[in-house]
Design a protein around this motif. Structure first.
Motif, PDB file in Angstrom:
ATOM      1  N   ALA A 435      20.109 -72.020 -76.198  1.00  0.00           N
ATOM      2  CA  ALA A 435      19.563 -72.304 -77.523  1.00  0.00           C
ATOM      3  C   ALA A 435      18.055 -72.111 -77.552  1.00  0.00           C
ATOM      4  CB  ALA A 435      19.930 -73.727 -77.937  1.00  0.00           C
ATOM      5  N   ALA A 436      17.365 -72.533 -76.504  1.00  0.00           N
ATOM      6  CA  ALA A 436      15.915 -72.346 -76.441  1.00  0.00           C
ATOM      7  C   ALA A 436      15.558 -70.868 -76.400  1.00  0.00           C
ATOM      8  CB  ALA A 436      15.350 -73.064 -75.219  1.00  0.00           C
ATOM      9  N   ILE A 437      16.277 -70.113 -75.577  1.00  0.00           N
ATOM     10  CA  ILE A 437      15.971 -68.691 -75.417  1.00  0.00           C
ATOM     11  C   ILE A 437      16.252 -67.917 -76.701  1.00  0.00           C
ATOM     12  CG2 ILE A 437      16.621 -66.578 -74.200  1.00  0.00           C
ATOM     13  CD1 ILE A 437      17.148 -68.333 -71.719  1.00  0.00           C
ATOM     14  N   LEU A 438      17.428 -68.104 -77.290  1.00  0.00           N
ATOM     15  CA  LEU A 438      17.769 -67.336 -78.494  1.00  0.00           C
ATOM     16  C   LEU A 438      16.854 -67.691 -79.654  1.00  0.00           C
ATOM     17  CD1 LEU A 438      21.669 -67.076 -78.586  1.00  0.00           C
ATOM     18  CD2 LEU A 438      19.987 -65.695 -77.364  1.00  0.00           C
ATOM     19  N   GLY A 439      16.525 -68.978 -79.789  1.00  0.00           N
ATOM     20  CA  GLY A 439      15.618 -69.364 -80.863  1.00  0.00           C
ATOM     21  C   GLY A 439      14.259 -68.721 -80.726  1.00  0.00           C
ATOM     22  N   ASP A 440      13.777 -68.602 -79.493  1.00  0.00           N
ATOM     23  CA  ASP A 440      12.462 -67.995 -79.285  1.00  0.00           C
ATOM     24  C   ASP A 440      12.520 -66.476 -79.368  1.00  0.00           C
ATOM     25  OD1 ASP A 440      11.399 -70.485 -79.052  1.00  0.00           O
ATOM     26  OD2 ASP A 440      10.845 -70.342 -76.944  1.00  0.00           O
ATOM     27  N   ILE A 441      13.597 -65.864 -78.885  1.00  0.00           N
ATOM     28  CA  ILE A 441      13.701 -64.404 -78.925  1.00  0.00           C
ATOM     29  C   ILE A 441      13.674 -63.883 -80.360  1.00  0.00           C
ATOM     30  CG2 ILE A 441      15.399 -62.537 -78.664  1.00  0.00           C
ATOM     31  CD1 ILE A 441      16.010 -63.507 -75.901  1.00  0.00           C
ATOM     32  N   VAL A 442      14.411 -64.527 -81.246  1.00  0.00           N
ATOM     33  CA  VAL A 442      14.578 -63.985 -82.603  1.00  0.00           C
ATOM     34  C   VAL A 442      13.594 -64.588 -83.599  1.00  0.00           C
ATOM     35  CG1 VAL A 442      16.224 -63.672 -84.500  1.00  0.00           C
ATOM     36  CG2 VAL A 442      17.003 -63.499 -82.132  1.00  0.00           C
ATOM     37  N   PHE A 443      13.145 -65.818 -83.367  1.00  0.00           N
ATOM     38  CA  PHE A 443      12.364 -66.501 -84.389  1.00  0.00           C
ATOM     39  C   PHE A 443      10.954 -66.911 -83.944  1.00  0.00           C
ATOM     40  CE2 PHE A 443      16.877 -67.371 -85.373  1.00  0.00           C
ATOM     41  CZ  PHE A 443      16.955 -66.729 -86.594  1.00  0.00           C
ATOM     42  N   GLN A 444      10.846 -67.772 -82.936  1.00  0.00           N
ATOM     43  CA  GLN A 444       9.539 -68.334 -82.595  1.00  0.00           C
ATOM     44  C   GLN A 444       8.584 -67.305 -81.987  1.00  0.00           C
ATOM     45  OE1 GLN A 444       8.247 -71.145 -83.418  1.00  0.00           O
ATOM     46  NE2 GLN A 444       9.663 -72.866 -83.254  1.00  0.00           N
ATOM     47  N   ALA A 445       9.036 -66.564 -80.983  1.00  0.00           N
ATOM     48  CA  ALA A 445       8.131 -65.613 -80.335  1.00  0.00           C
ATOM     49  C   ALA A 445       7.682 -64.497 -81.287  1.00  0.00           C
ATOM     50  CB  ALA A 445       8.782 -65.030 -79.073  1.00  0.00           C
ATOM     51  N   PRO A 446       8.576 -63.912 -82.093  1.00  0.00           N
ATOM     52  CA  PRO A 446       8.105 -62.918 -83.068  1.00  0.00           C
ATOM     53  C   PRO A 446       7.100 -63.487 -84.059  1.00  0.00           C
ATOM     54  CG  PRO A 446      10.452 -62.652 -82.729  1.00  0.00           C
ATOM     55  CD  PRO A 446      10.053 -63.927 -82.030  1.00  0.00           C
ATOM     56  N   ARG A 447       7.284 -64.756 -84.469  1.00  0.00           N
ATOM     57  CA  ARG A 447       6.287 -65.359 -85.375  1.00  0.00           C
ATOM     58  C   ARG A 447       4.928 -65.447 -84.698  1.00  0.00           C
ATOM     59  NH1 ARG A 447       3.588 -69.638 -85.152  1.00  0.00           N
ATOM     60  NH2 ARG A 447       4.928 -70.572 -83.557  1.00  0.00           N
ATOM     61  N   ARG A 448       4.891 -65.986 -83.487  1.00  0.00           N
ATOM     62  CA  ARG A 448       3.609 -66.139 -82.806  1.00  0.00           C
ATOM     63  C   ARG A 448       2.970 -64.767 -82.530  1.00  0.00           C
ATOM     64  NH1 ARG A 448       3.753 -69.898 -77.752  1.00  0.00           N
ATOM     65  NH2 ARG A 448       3.767 -71.539 -79.339  1.00  0.00           N
ATOM     66  N   PHE A 449       3.783 -63.795 -82.160  1.00  0.00           N
ATOM     67  CA  PHE A 449       3.273 -62.434 -81.945  1.00  0.00           C
ATOM     68  C   PHE A 449       2.655 -61.884 -83.224  1.00  0.00           C
ATOM     69  CE2 PHE A 449       4.398 -57.904 -82.570  1.00  0.00           C
ATOM     70  CZ  PHE A 449       3.525 -57.334 -81.664  1.00  0.00           C
ATOM     71  N   PHE A 450       3.333 -62.069 -84.342  1.00  0.00           N
ATOM     72  CA  PHE A 450       2.835 -61.577 -85.628  1.00  0.00           C
ATOM     73  C   PHE A 450       1.519 -62.256 -85.979  1.00  0.00           C
ATOM     74  CE2 PHE A 450       3.469 -61.449 -90.458  1.00  0.00           C
ATOM     75  CZ  PHE A 450       3.022 -60.155 -90.569  1.00  0.00           C
ATOM     76  N   GLN A 451       1.480 -63.578 -85.826  1.00  0.00           N
ATOM     77  CA  GLN A 451       0.261 -64.300 -86.197  1.00  0.00           C
ATOM     78  C   GLN A 451      -0.910 -63.927 -85.293  1.00  0.00           C
ATOM     79  OE1 GLN A 451       1.868 -68.599 -87.092  1.00  0.00           O
ATOM     80  NE2 GLN A 451       0.407 -67.900 -88.620  1.00  0.00           N
ATOM     81  N   SER A 452      -0.671 -63.850 -84.010  1.00  0.00           N
ATOM     82  CA  SER A 452      -1.765 -63.511 -83.100  1.00  0.00           C
ATOM     83  C   SER A 452      -2.244 -62.084 -83.329  1.00  0.00           C
ATOM     84  CB  SER A 452      -1.330 -63.702 -81.644  1.00  0.00           C
ATOM     85  OG  SER A 452      -0.256 -62.843 -81.309  1.00  0.00           O
ATOM     86  N   SER A 453      -1.331 -61.192 -83.692  1.00  0.00           N
ATOM     87  CA  SER A 453      -1.712 -59.799 -83.956  1.00  0.00           C
ATOM     88  C   SER A 453      -2.571 -59.670 -85.209  1.00  0.00           C
ATOM     89  CB  SER A 453      -0.460 -58.926 -84.115  1.00  0.00           C
ATOM     90  OG  SER A 453       0.312 -58.910 -82.937  1.00  0.00           O
TER      91      SER A 453
END
Length: 556
Positions: A435-453
């Protein structure tokens, strides 16, 4: 067994419960003149809100227009009934490939959620918009407009599930009146087909093109309803938020004046690859539809345009859905097609192909939990590693990336999702980890990547919903913020003010600072006596960085 779409739809059906009385129409309705046509809508019981529902904005994508880019509707003529929602677009209801040996508690959680369906059923003739506006709005009012794009994994969903009256009513109470617009768009196989034939025909991402045409309709007609075409905010959740992000990164980031701001709940530019990645699913679809002999050329679409809607439905349902073992590794998603996306979505972000408009983005704390129920038969390290390598971090030389992610997301339940629940909710040795991995792969990590970019390039705000932590097994699950914002609630207030003034702050709630690299602040929603606080976007730094690196090298 009730599917994950059923779980989500049941949640969405609650959006109508608290305000059903407000939707009771009066016996006579308001009218709006569009071209040579006259729309007759309905009015809320309070008399404060006018609703114009089920307005066609495109030619029906049926017959020869199936699997083609949407075409603008003919000018309106005559009397048009705009008192009920139009049908949703053809839904995928697949429940294939759910393992029979999933964890019994996971099965119980799924079974405990009743299903719900879009009002009015579904149809291929579905491209309609709805406009909900203050009753006293006039063409001279020039009210800000919020344009809602629903979620549903690009497989299901519809505008009838969401009570936009709540948003407009709250905007009146805040003295920041807005106009609410929602749009139907094609989903699943007829909305997001994949494969080499799709690239050759130039018909990828049809659902995104539908949304874009809906935005053009707003530019042309919204002033008739009291809206200002220069003050449009696009807003969506899940697949709808991914769609919002997609509208931001297409066309070199040029908005064409279609919107001035964006609001995203659980969705960012998707880490997906080229449209050919959808070939296996398209081949299944075309074969079940009876068009296998035409595969390999665009002639397959001539075949597909001549089969019945029921054949299309059955062929779509033969492909894996979001309720399948694959879960968030979806068959039908936005992908690089050379037209809507000139490169993979995350690469477009790297290239700076992003609309430089103010935006809000955020997540639920436990995005991955409901998507880790149908794969809960995975109970060992080796099984999880093989699963990620097959569906999420795919391709040559991906082994090291998979192992690195697993190293940073250990099988310690205290570090898994639902987060901050210690050893509780560990229904299998691997459930909270997955659950931690899938949530971050599809939702949390892409958000942080987008914001930092986009740091320093445009105004940003970010939020994190941690309400509902006491929900057994699923915690603050994906989609739970939707019932909050359509409540209405404090999050509704922030949305309305952002739409009205591009700043979510005002008389209610706490001060929500902009998100910057030096101060990556998250407006955090909590249960209890302190419902709002601020936190820092610094959790799982190493893990999400490893995921972002894996996604850039190995798109979904």
């Amino acid at each position: 067994m009730t599917t994950i779409p059923g779980l989500c739809a049941a949640l969405l059906s609650l959006l109508w419960v608290s305000s059903a009385a407000a939707m009771v129409p009066k016996t006579s309705g308001p009218t709006i003149q569009l071209d040579a046509g006259r729309l007759t809508g309905t009015t809320s019981a309070s008399g404060d809100i006018n609703l114009f529902l089920g307005i066609p904005f495109a030619q029906p994508p049926v017959g020869d227009l199936r699997f083609r880019l949407p075409r603008e509707n003919a000018p309106y003529f005559g009397t048009i009934n705009a008192t009920v929602f139009g049908p949703a677009c053809l839904q995928q209801t697949s429940t294939v490939d759910i393992p029979q040996d999933i964890n019994p508690i996971a099965a119980q959680v799924l079974a405990s959620e009743g299903g719900a369906s879009v009002k009015g059923g579904d149809s291929e003739d579905c491209l309609t918009v709805n406009v909900i506006t203050p009753a006293n709005a006039a063409p001279s009012s020039k009210l800000p407009v919020v344009f809602w794009i629903y979620g549903g994994g690009f497989e299901f969903g519809g505008t009838s599930l969401y009570n936009g009256t709540v948003i407009v009513e709250r905007s009146l109470e805040l003295h920041d009146p807005v106009v609410y617009v929602s749009v139907n768009y094609r989903v699943a196989a007829v909305g997001f087909p994949g494969g080499s034939e799709v690239r050759e025909a130039g018909i990828g991402n049809l659902g995104l093109h539908d949304q874009r045409l809906g935005l053009r309709w707003v530019q042309k007609y919204i002033s008739k309803f009291g809206g200002d075409p220069e003050k449009v905010t696009i807003w969506g959740e899940s697949a709808g938020a991914i769609s919002v992000a997609s509208q931001m990164i297409t066309n070199g980031g040029d908005t064409e004046g279609l919107f001035r701001a964006a609001f995203m709940q659980s969705g960012s530019p998707l880490p997906s690859g080229p449209i050919e990645d959808g070939q296996p699913y398209f081949d299944i679809f075309a074969t079940v539809a009876g068009c296998a002999e035409s595969l390999g050329s665009t002639a397959v679409f001539d075949c597909l345009r001549n089969v019945s809607t029921e054949v299309i439905r059955n062929a779509t349902n033969a492909t894996p859905g979001i309720s399948s073992f694959e879960s968030l590794s979806l068959a039908w998603v936005p992908r690089e097609d050379g037209v809507f996306f000139k490169a993979n979505p995350q690469q477009l972000v790297v290239q700076g192909s992003v609309a430089a408009v103010p935006f809000v983005t955020g997540n639920n704390d436990d995005e991955g939990t409901i998507f880790s129920l149908t794969n809960s038969n995975l109970t060992t390290d080796d099984e999880v590693e093989a699963y990620l390598a097959k569906f999420y971090i795919v391709g040559n030389n991906s082994t090291a990336a998979v192992k690195r992610v697993l190293e940073l997301y250990p099988d310690d339940p205290a570090q898994g999702s639902p987060f901050d629940t210690g050893s509780a909710n560990a229904i299998t040795p691997q459930y909270k980890r997955i659950a931690a991995i899938l949530g971050d792969i599809v939702f949390q990590a892409p958000r942080r990547f987008f914001q930092s970019s986009r740091a320093g390039l445009q105004t940003q705000f970010a939020f994190l919903n941690k309400r509902g932590k006491s929900n057994p097994v699923v915690g603050s699950f994906h989609g739970s913020d939707t019932t909050i914002i359509y409540g209405p609630s404090d999050l509704t207030d922030y949305l309305v003010r952002f739409v009205a003034r591009l700043d979510p702050n005002g008389a209610t709630g706490i001060t929500w600072p902009a998100y910057t690299p030096a101060a990556p602040s998250l407006l955090t929603l909590l249960d209890g006596v302190t419902p709002l606080t601020l936190s820092n976007d610094t959790f799982r730094l190493e893990g999400m960085q490893a995921i972002v690196e894996a996604e850039l090298a190995h798109p979904l």
